[in-house]
Design an enzyme around this catalytic site. Structure first.
Site, PDB file in Angstrom:
ATOM      1  N   PRO A 127     -21.299  49.400  48.232  1.00 33.57           N
ATOM      2  CA  PRO A 127     -20.750  49.201  49.013  1.00 33.57           C
ATOM      3  C   PRO A 127     -19.367  48.511  48.803  1.00 33.57           C
ATOM      4  O   PRO A 127     -19.250  47.390  48.120  1.00 33.57           O
ATOM      5  CB  PRO A 127     -21.647  48.407  50.273  1.00 33.57           C
ATOM      6  CG  PRO A 127     -23.154  48.599  49.455  1.00 33.57           C
ATOM      7  CD  PRO A 127     -23.248  48.710  47.401  1.00 33.57           C
ATOM      8  N   CYS A 128     -18.680  49.351  49.190  1.00 32.67           N
ATOM      9  CA  CYS A 128     -17.096  48.432  49.049  1.00 32.67           C
ATOM     10  C   CYS A 128     -16.666  47.550  50.431  1.00 32.67           C
ATOM     11  O   CYS A 128     -15.101  47.177  49.600  1.00 32.67           O
ATOM     12  CB  CYS A 128     -16.398  50.001  48.827  1.00 32.67           C
ATOM     13  SG  CYS A 128     -15.717  50.504  50.343  1.00 32.67           S
ATOM     14  N   GLN A 129     -17.273  47.697  51.273  1.00 33.61           N
ATOM     15  CA  GLN A 129     -16.180  46.163  52.424  1.00 33.61           C
ATOM     16  C   GLN A 129     -16.165  45.038  51.922  1.00 33.61           C
ATOM     17  O   GLN A 129     -14.960  44.952  52.170  1.00 33.61           O
ATOM     18  CB  GLN A 129     -17.332  46.698  53.217  1.00 33.61           C
ATOM     19  CG  GLN A 129     -17.974  47.833  54.014  1.00 33.61           C
ATOM     20  CD  GLN A 129     -18.826  48.425  53.545  1.00 33.61           C
ATOM     21  OE1 GLN A 129     -19.107  48.718  52.639  1.00 33.61           O
ATOM     22  NE2 GLN A 129     -19.021  49.113  54.776  1.00 33.61           N
TER      23      GLN A 129
END
Length: 383
Positions: free
Chosen positions: A98-100
């Site tokens: 996940p890149c958030q």
């Protein structure tokens, strides 16, 4: 537009063993599989993405083990036993966490966000499995994310050092999907780490921006939105109150009627914030910085980066893009099917609807060129 039209070749006869972490909707898995790897297992938390992955295994008749659950609760040793492989037999471990926590459009909390800590699950798996190669995809913000001491780039340096301590030699490069025939300006950092030494070479671009002298080097112009959406046909309209799509290919228009008036005010290739002649009722509180919110794509250029929280306007029709159109802009084959809801653009969502599944995934074409070069490297080294 079929995936092979974007440059993905046929499956190589010799299959290498790979495991997919943070598999999402399977975009990265598609490309890696096409590059000649047998994806033995795919781990993913989101239930709708897992449904999509299961559909893919049924359609492609693969034996990929789909593990639905928190990756932190998966034991690499147990997984190897389930797959009946020895740890050192794995050729490639790959994934895009996940890149958030690192995204420029997010809060960039890095390691303070538990999603940022998931990056190091790759290290945990690699420490036990000792794959010949590791492939990571992540937003560019990872390169500058601050570590626990506040140092700029601290998270990335920590990740790289962890790999080095295990005997891996990492290389990294920011790649734009449009440079490889994907009709989307999408920049992501790719890390390739191999055991002992690293003669891996990142793939050379095959496409260049429109108007540049591409013929001299045999390069093609960027694929445009108009080319990608050509021949797709009219979408079905999502009826009020329904959650799931009315057709299997996801070509469904989810535009609320009240949004069509707003969309109609935005010229092709422009965005709502630029329409300063409109009243506050239509423009809301948008500022000059809101250049990607309420954006209408241009038929003559590649798409902007697809994002989970935004859906762009169709270039010429007064509606949002359908999931199938987003898949075209991401390089998915028309035969690929997503599972899960197609939601209207209001309210918060817990699980990933089809638009978000696409936006969060790695373009299959880009995954293929990375995987193909890794395959070549492994055979050159004669592991």
């Amino acid at each position: 537009m079929a995936m092979h039209s974007l440059g993905i070749g046929e499956l190589h006869l010799t299959e290498l063993k790979a495991i997919s972490l943070f598999a999402g909707a399977g975009g990265m898995d598609i490309g890696i599989r096409k590059a000649g790897f047998n994806v033995l297992a795919a781990i993913e938390l989101d239930k709708y993405c897992c449904q999509t992955l299961r559909l893919a295994t049924e359609r492609e008749k693969t034996d990929t083990l789909i593990i639905e659950g928190d990756i932190r609760e998966v034991d690499p040793e147990d997984l190897c036993k389930r797959l009946n492989i020895e740890p050192t037999q794995l050729d490639l471990l790959f994934g895009g966490p996940p890149c958030q926590a690192f995204s420029a459009s997010g809060k960039k909390n890095a390691l303070k966000d538990e999603r940022g800590q998931l990056l190091f699950e790759i290290v945990r798996f690699a420490r036990f499995m000792r794959p010949k190669a590791i492939l990571l995809e992540q937003v560019k913000g990872l390169l500058s994310a601050k570590g626990e001491d506040g140092e700029r780039g601290g998270v990335f340096n920590l990740f790289i050092n962890e790999l080095k301590q295990m005997g891996y030699v990492p290389k990294w490069q920011v790649c734009c999907a449009a440079d490889f025939g994907v009709p989307q300006i999408r920049e992501r950092v790719f890390v390739v780490a191999t055991l002992g030494h690293n003669g891996f070479r990142f793939p050379e671009r095959t496409h260049v921006p429109l108007g540049k002298n591409h013929n001299l080097f045999g390069l093609k112009p960027y694929v445009t939105v108009g080319e990608a959406l050509s021949g797709i046909g009219e979408p079905d309209k999502k009826t009020a109150g329904t959650t799931f799509q009315s057709r299997e290919d996801g070509h469904v228009d989810v535009t609320p009627e009240r949004d069509r008036e707003r969309i109609a005010q935005v010229p092709e290739g422009s965005h709502l914030a630029a329409q300063t002649h409109l009243g506050k009722e239509l423009r809301g509180n948008l500022t000059s910085k809101d250049t990607t919110k309420y954006l209408r794509l241009s038929n003559t250029r590649p798409s902007n980066t697809l994002r989970g929280g935004e859906i762009f306007f169709h270039p010429t029709e007064d509606r949002y893009l359908t999931p199938r159109e987003c898949m075209r802009l991401h390089g998915y084959d028309d035969s690929y099917r997503l599972s899960g809801p197609i939601r209207s653009r209001t309210g918060r969502v817990k699980d990933l609807d089809q638009h978000r599944q696409v936006a969060n995934s790695v373009p299959p074409t880009l995954a293929f060129v990375m995987g193909d070069n890794i395959r070549r490297y492994i055979f050159e080294q004669n592991f």
